[in-house]
Design a protein around this motif. Structure first.
Motif, short mmCIF file in Angstrom:
data_model
loop_
_atom_site.label_atom_id
_atom_site.label_comp_id
_atom_site.label_asym_id
_atom_site.label_seq_id
_atom_site.Cartn_x
_atom_site.Cartn_y
_atom_site.Cartn_z
N THR A 150 0.83 -1.20 0.00
CA THR A 150 0.00 0.00 0.00
C THR A 150 0.87 1.25 0.00
N SER A 151 1.90 1.27 0.83
CA SER A 151 2.75 2.45 0.91
C SER A 151 3.49 2.67 -0.41
N GLU A 152 3.90 1.59 -1.06
CA GLU A 152 4.57 1.70 -2.37
C GLU A 152 3.61 2.28 -3.41
N TYR A 153 2.37 1.81 -3.41
CA TYR A 153 1.36 2.31 -4.34
C TYR A 153 1.13 3.81 -4.11
N CYS A 154 0.98 4.20 -2.84
CA CYS A 154 0.74 5.61 -2.52
C CYS A 154 1.94 6.47 -2.88
N PHE A 155 3.13 5.94 -2.67
CA PHE A 155 4.34 6.68 -3.00
C PHE A 155 4.38 7.04 -4.48
N HIS A 156 3.92 6.13 -5.34
CA HIS A 156 3.98 6.37 -6.77
C HIS A 156 2.74 7.06 -7.33
N ASN A 157 1.59 6.99 -6.64
CA ASN A 157 0.34 7.48 -7.23
C ASN A 157 -0.32 8.66 -6.52
N CYS A 158 0.06 8.96 -5.29
CA CYS A 158 -0.55 10.09 -4.58
C CYS A 158 -0.02 11.41 -5.14
N LYS A 159 -0.91 12.37 -5.27
CA LYS A 159 -0.49 13.70 -5.72
C LYS A 159 0.17 14.47 -4.59
N ILE A 160 -0.18 14.13 -3.36
CA ILE A 160 0.48 14.69 -2.18
C ILE A 160 1.54 13.66 -1.77
N ALA A 161 2.77 14.07 -1.66
CA ALA A 161 3.83 13.11 -1.31
C ALA A 161 3.58 12.55 0.08
N PRO A 162 3.50 11.22 0.19
CA PRO A 162 3.23 10.62 1.50
C PRO A 162 4.47 10.57 2.38
N ILE A 163 4.21 10.59 3.68
CA ILE A 163 5.27 10.37 4.66
C ILE A 163 5.13 8.91 5.08
N ILE A 164 6.11 8.11 4.73
CA ILE A 164 6.05 6.67 5.01
C ILE A 164 6.90 6.39 6.24
N ILE A 165 6.25 5.86 7.28
CA ILE A 165 6.92 5.60 8.55
C ILE A 165 7.33 4.13 8.59
N VAL A 166 8.64 3.91 8.60
CA VAL A 166 9.18 2.56 8.66
C VAL A 166 9.42 2.20 10.12
#
Length: 178
Positions: A150-166
């Motif tokens: 899901t995070s990978e999908y959002c990273f490539h497709n969201c217009k607002i850059a996501p903050i991904i918490i590892v």
């Protein structure tokens, strides 16, 4: 290269948060900038896992400030499954109370039917938030590509850059958010 726009409708339900959460008045911040006074919208994608809870905790502690509004978004496969819907509703209430206690921010919650990655991107497009916070399992690149993420999908497709918490090794643990 042109991006494809999906115009399909999606089902969602607004979560009515309990009345025990007091209405937070608009703060009077005379010396602050206009953006801070108005507050920001921040989307936090949540589920029932420990990595999602870790991302929520991180966002409330490090990102949120007075006058912000958190929008909790959770994707479920179907509204027909009442048990999952009720558990999700209870999780949203619990997180809203915690956000108020920790950061004194307003919370809105929405449960949406469909694929998590697409839903998060659609909500980000609808709200135009200052940030989209997503937790991740911390899998390797190969595992993410093979199994999907899901995070990978959002990273490539969201217009607002996501903050991904590892998650850290000791931070995520094996606890569930429930």
């Amino acid at each position: 290269m042109e991006t494809l726009k999906e115009q399909e409708e999606y089902n969602w339900r607004e979560v009515v948060l309990p009345s025990l959460i007091p209405i937070v008045p608009e703060p009077e911040l005379e010396r602050e900038s206009g953006e801070r006074r108005r507050g920001r919208d921040i989307i936090i994608a949540v589920d029932h896992g420990p990595n999602s809870k870790h991302a929520f905790d991180w966002a409330v502690t490090h990102l949120c400030r007075l006058a912000d509004t958190i929008h909790l978004v959770h994707a479920i496969s179907s509204f027909k499954n009442q048990i999952v819907y009720e558990m999700t509703h209870n999780l949203m209430e619990k997180l809203a109370v915690e956000a108020l206690e920790v950061a004194m921010v307003k919370t809105k919650a929405r449960i949406v039917e469909g694929d998590a990655g697409k839903i998060i991107c659609k909500e980000a497009e609808r709200l135009k938030p200052a940030a989209v916070v997503i937790g991740t399992r911390g899998r390797s690149l190969i595992q993410s590509l093979l199994q999907g993420s899901t995070s990978e999908y959002c990273f490539h497709n969201c217009k607002i850059a996501p903050i991904i918490i590892v998650p850290g090794k000791a931070e995520a643990g094996d606890e569930s958010a429930l």
